[in-house]
Design a protein around this motif. Structure first.
Motif, PDB file in Angstrom:
ATOM      1  N   THR A 120     -15.849  -3.174  -3.814  1.00 33.85           N
ATOM      2  CA  THR A 120     -16.617  -2.547  -2.731  1.00 33.85           C
ATOM      3  C   THR A 120     -15.719  -1.856  -1.715  1.00 33.85           C
ATOM      4  N   GLY A 121     -14.437  -2.200  -1.721  1.00 28.55           N
ATOM      5  CA  GLY A 121     -13.552  -1.643  -0.688  1.00 28.55           C
ATOM      6  C   GLY A 121     -13.734  -2.332   0.656  1.00 28.55           C
ATOM      7  N   ARG A 142     -11.191   2.200  -1.045  1.00 29.34           N
ATOM      8  CA  ARG A 142     -10.613   1.727  -2.298  1.00 29.34           C
ATOM      9  C   ARG A 142      -9.430   2.620  -2.651  1.00 29.34           C
ATOM     10  N   GLY A 143      -8.547   2.103  -3.494  1.00 30.13           N
ATOM     11  CA  GLY A 143      -7.407   2.898  -3.926  1.00 30.13           C
ATOM     12  C   GLY A 143      -7.865   4.086  -4.759  1.00 30.13           C
ATOM     13  N   VAL A 171      -7.565   1.278 -10.588  1.00 27.64           N
ATOM     14  CA  VAL A 171      -8.319   0.564  -9.548  1.00 27.64           C
ATOM     15  C   VAL A 171      -9.797   0.871  -9.712  1.00 27.64           C
ATOM     16  N   ILE A 220      -6.032   1.505   2.764  1.00 32.50           N
ATOM     17  CA  ILE A 220      -6.732   0.411   2.061  1.00 32.50           C
ATOM     18  C   ILE A 220      -7.366  -0.633   2.978  1.00 32.50           C
ATOM     19  N   ASP A 253       2.458 -10.307  -5.808  1.00 35.62           N
ATOM     20  CA  ASP A 253       2.089 -10.072  -7.210  1.00 35.62           C
ATOM     21  C   ASP A 253       3.054  -9.084  -7.846  1.00 35.62           C
ATOM     22  N   TYR A 269      -5.617  -6.218  -9.850  1.00 32.65           N
ATOM     23  CA  TYR A 269      -4.930  -4.924  -9.880  1.00 32.65           C
ATOM     24  C   TYR A 269      -3.589  -5.027 -10.599  1.00 32.65           C
ATOM     25  N   GLY A 293     -13.005  -5.859   0.966  1.00 32.79           N
ATOM     26  CA  GLY A 293     -12.205  -7.090   0.999  1.00 32.79           C
ATOM     27  C   GLY A 293     -11.105  -7.096   2.050  1.00 32.79           C
ATOM     28  N   LEU A 294     -10.233  -6.088   2.027  1.00 25.34           N
ATOM     29  CA  LEU A 294      -9.110  -6.082   2.974  1.00 25.34           C
ATOM     30  C   LEU A 294      -9.591  -5.807   4.397  1.00 25.34           C
ATOM     31  N   ASN A 305      -7.543  -9.846  -5.616  1.00 19.75           N
ATOM     32  CA  ASN A 305      -6.926  -8.524  -5.738  1.00 19.75           C
ATOM     33  C   ASN A 305      -5.639  -8.607  -6.548  1.00 19.75           C
ATOM     34  N   ILE A 329       0.822  -0.126  -4.866  1.00 18.17           N
ATOM     35  CA  ILE A 329      -0.056   0.790  -4.109  1.00 18.17           C
ATOM     36  C   ILE A 329       0.754   2.019  -3.704  1.00 18.17           C
TER      37      ILE A 329
HETATM   38  P1  ADP Z   1     -11.656  -3.645  -3.411  1.00 20.16           P
HETATM   39  O1  ADP Z   1     -10.733  -4.610  -4.048  1.00 20.16           O
HETATM   40  O2  ADP Z   1     -13.071  -4.007  -3.456  1.00 20.16           O
HETATM   41  O3  ADP Z   1     -11.388  -2.242  -3.825  1.00 20.16           O
HETATM   42  P2  ADP Z   1     -10.151  -4.282  -1.055  1.00 20.16           P
HETATM   43  O4  ADP Z   1     -10.415  -3.968   0.347  1.00 20.16           O
HETATM   44  O5  ADP Z   1      -9.936  -5.707  -1.400  1.00 20.16           O
HETATM   45  O6  ADP Z   1     -11.343  -3.658  -1.853  1.00 20.16           O
HETATM   46  O7  ADP Z   1      -8.883  -3.452  -1.499  1.00 20.16           O
HETATM   47  C1  ADP Z   1      -8.797  -2.099  -1.165  1.00 20.16           C
HETATM   48  C2  ADP Z   1      -7.861  -1.369  -2.112  1.00 20.16           C
HETATM   49  O8  ADP Z   1      -6.542  -1.847  -1.922  1.00 20.16           O
HETATM   50  C3  ADP Z   1      -8.149  -1.597  -3.536  1.00 20.16           C
HETATM   51  O9  ADP Z   1      -9.156  -0.718  -3.980  1.00 20.16           O
HETATM   52  C4  ADP Z   1      -6.786  -1.320  -4.168  1.00 20.16           C
HETATM   53  O10 ADP Z   1      -6.596   0.049  -4.321  1.00 20.16           O
HETATM   54  C5  ADP Z   1      -5.818  -1.802  -3.140  1.00 20.16           C
HETATM   55  N1  ADP Z   1      -5.300  -3.150  -3.372  1.00 20.16           N
HETATM   56  C6  ADP Z   1      -5.633  -4.287  -2.737  1.00 20.16           C
HETATM   57  N2  ADP Z   1      -4.911  -5.312  -3.181  1.00 20.16           N
HETATM   58  C7  ADP Z   1      -4.084  -4.836  -4.116  1.00 20.16           C
HETATM   59  C8  ADP Z   1      -3.046  -5.414  -4.934  1.00 20.16           C
HETATM   60  N3  ADP Z   1      -2.761  -6.713  -4.889  1.00 20.16           N
HETATM   61  N4  ADP Z   1      -2.378  -4.602  -5.784  1.00 20.16           N
HETATM   62  C9  ADP Z   1      -2.680  -3.269  -5.832  1.00 20.16           C
HETATM   63  N5  ADP Z   1      -3.628  -2.674  -5.100  1.00 20.16           N
HETATM   64  C10 ADP Z   1      -4.315  -3.445  -4.244  1.00 20.16           C
END
Ligand code: ADP
Length: 559
Positions: free
Chosen positions: A519-520, A507-508, A513, A501, A488, A464, A522-523, A460, A493
């Motif tokens: 897929t939304g 997803r953002g 983004v 998120i 980073d 991003y 990861g986090l 990520n 965000i």
């Molecule tokens: P994905 O990356 O597949 O969209 P994640 O669950 O990893 O799903 O992240 C969810 C959302 O969080 C992302 O769509 C993005 O909007 C935001 N995000 C995550 N990590 C970062 C980052 N390091 N910098 C900016 N936005 C981030």
């Protein structure tokens, strides 16, 4: 002199003072105080000249005074009277001897609300008649005594009422505490266990069980001893009749019959039972039974406590059931998802294999347009496989099938490995990926899962960004946790997005983004995995255009 009889609010003390003052005021040999009500008289206490005080507490019918004209007159006229002795042959046998010695008597009624509420009888054994002077002193004493006694009685009643109110409040408080306590348990068996513990304590029982109702039988859901759970018992007709009416029922050991064969020993230690229905919306759904080793009846306060707990119990029982059903449904869904994803993943692996083979020239030289198409197909196949893997982890996480190990390892090691995996991507976009971690920091966690979380966070952080990103990892100790941060300098965000998120498939909303594949999950997954290991994952800070810092917390490694 007479005033100090009012100096106490304790009825017995007031009575003792009235008697003593009466004797001294008119040099009497004996003073006796009685309370009067509509239909009876209570001889409260009697006091001799020598100072001996006897509490009598005997009740007599009012017509007892029919044979004592002097007393009768005082009560009727509500005025102090005096005269010769009392008629001993009309007196109760226990007083006859004392009355026979009496030569002169003065009777002072206590008056309240137009009625005589009590009286003081003063007697002399020697031949010295009461006079009008005595009467003056006694009238004042009578008026003050009547008031003082009444105040003391009111105070006593007030105290009793306050005590009852306190008790009710305490019971309510206990019920509320029990509700909070029991409600904090989500698992059905724990809810019931806590309910029983509470009930046993507040009712003063030695054992308890809770059962669900099935027709004229009950099935034990939980018992304080843990025995016989799941067994089916017939319900005694007396109990059935009571609980159908929503009432609790008390049984002696003799009345309790019909334990299923082989289970008699469970009820044997108990000599008394109190059984309350668990009812909701007028329907009895279960029973809460208390058992006592001693053959002592349950007092009304215990019955009331149980009634309060059973209302609460019925609600909790139903809620816990609903939760259990929802959890079952969730598990079934997760199981289905993992089977479905497995089935999807298998052909993807086969397809991926053939595509790789074809692109490697395994089927001969390929024309350029076909090669380009197959390369796209290969990329998409890899993406689909990655999604399938993520979904599988989600299914295992949500179905509680994930059992993380708790190994002790150096943070710097897993971080260096993650950097090795992330570096090709970083170099591709001319970013930098660095770590600054002391080499003695250890955590207690599942190494594979920690690697997965780090990969997600690093990816990520690299993705991003609208310029070649600079990503840095650090670690520090914070109490009994290790905090690993991934910092980073990317797009950051927005505050609206910060709140969502970590959600499933979230997803953002930023255009930059949505342009990137993702897929939304990861986090969502990373946080779930961190929590499964006793840690957490949070967005520590983020500013649009400046970058973000994610903090992964894990239990510190212990020797
Ligand atoms: P994905 O990356 O597949 O969209 P994640 O669950 O990893 O799903 O992240 C969810 C959302 O969080 C992302 O769509 C993005 O909007 C935001 N995000 C995550 N990590 C970062 C980052 N390091 N910098 C900016 N936005 C981030």
């Amino acid at each position: 002199m007479a005033l100090d009889v009012a100096g106490s609010l304790e009825p017995r003390e007031v009575i003792a003072r009235i008697l003593e003052r009466g004797i001294h005021a008119v040099q009497a040999d004996r003073a006796t105080l009685s309370s009067l009500s509509d239909d009876h008289v209570v001889v409260e206490a009697t006091h001799g000249r020598a100072g001996e005080l006897t509490w009598v507490g005997q009740h007599y019918s009012l017509d007892y005074f029919a044979g004592q004209p002097l007393v009768q007159k005082a009560i009727e006229t509500m005025q102090p009277t005096y005269g010769g002795g009392l008629a001993s042959d009309h007196a109760a046998p226990e007083f006859r001897q004392a009355i026979r010695d009496v030569r002169h008597v003065a009777v002072i009624p206590f008056v309240h609300g137009g009625k005589a509420t009590g009286m003081l009888v003063l007697s002399r054994y020697e031949d010295r008649p009461f006079t009008n002077d005595d009467l003056a002193a006694l009238t004042l004493l009578g008026a003050i005594s009547g008031l003082a006694l009444r105040n003391a009685r009111l105070y006593e009643e007030g105290e009793a009422a306050r005590k009852r109110a306190d008790e009710t409040a305490a019971r309510l408080r206990a019920a509320v505490e029990a509700a909070e306590d029991v409600a904090s348990q989500v698992q059905l068996d724990q809810v019931l266990g806590r309910l029983l513990e509470r009930a046993v304590a507040s009712v003063g029982a030695d054992g308890a069980s809770v059962a669900r109702l099935e027709g004229t039988d009950m099935v034990l859901e939980s018992t304080t001893s843990g025995a016989a759970v799941g067994t089916r018992w017939p319900i005694a007709p007396k109990v059935l009749a009571g609980v159908k009416k929503g009432k609790s029922v008390e049984l002696t050991a003799a009345e309790y019959m019909g334990a299923p064969e082989g289970l008699e020993s469970i009820v044997q230690p108990f000599r008394r039972f109190l059984i309350a229905p668990l009812a909701i919306g007028g329907e009895t759904i279960g029973l809460l039974a208390m058992g006592r080793h001693k053959d002592e009846p349950f007092d009304p306060a215990a019955v009331q406590s149980l009634q309060q707990l059973s209302t609460l119990g019925a609600l909790l029982l139903r809620n816990a059931r609903l939760i259990a059903q929802a959890q079952d449904a969730e598990r079934a869904k997760s199981e289905f998802m993992s089977i479905a994803v497995h089935e999807l993943r298998a052909p993807l692996t086969v397809t991926g294999g053939y595509l790789a083979m074809a692109l490697d020239g395994g089927f001969g030289e390929l024309p350029e347009p076909l090669k380009a198409a197959l390369q796209t197909a290969q990329r998409k196949t890899e993406e689909a496989k990655a999604l399938a893997d993520e979904l599988l982890t989600v299914a295992r996480l949500e179905g509680r099938a994930l059992k993380p190990s708790a190994d002790r390892f150096l943070v710097t090691e897993v971080v260096q490995e993650a950097l090795v995996r992330g570096r090709p991507r970083a170099e591709l976009i001319k970013g930098t990926l660095k770590a600054d971690i002391a080499d003695d920091i250890e955590v207690q966690a599942d190494r594979t899962l920690v690697s997965k979380i780090l990969d997600n966070l690093i990816n990520n952080a690299l993705i991003y960004s609208d310029h070649p990103p600079k990503v840095r990892l650090t670690a520090r100790r914070d109490g009994d946790q290790i905090v690993i941060t991934v910092v980073d300098d990317g797009i950051g965000i927005s505050s609206q997005d910060q709140g969502r998120i970590f959600g499933r498939f979230a997803r953002g909303t930023d255009r930059r983004v949505l342009e990137k594949p993702g897929t939304g999950l990861g986090l969502y997954l990373s946080r779930g995995l961190a929590e499964q290991m006793g840690g957490s994952l949070q967005l520590e800070s983020s500013r649009p255009g400046k970058g973000s810092t994610f903090a992964l917390r894990l239990p510190v490694g212990v020797a």
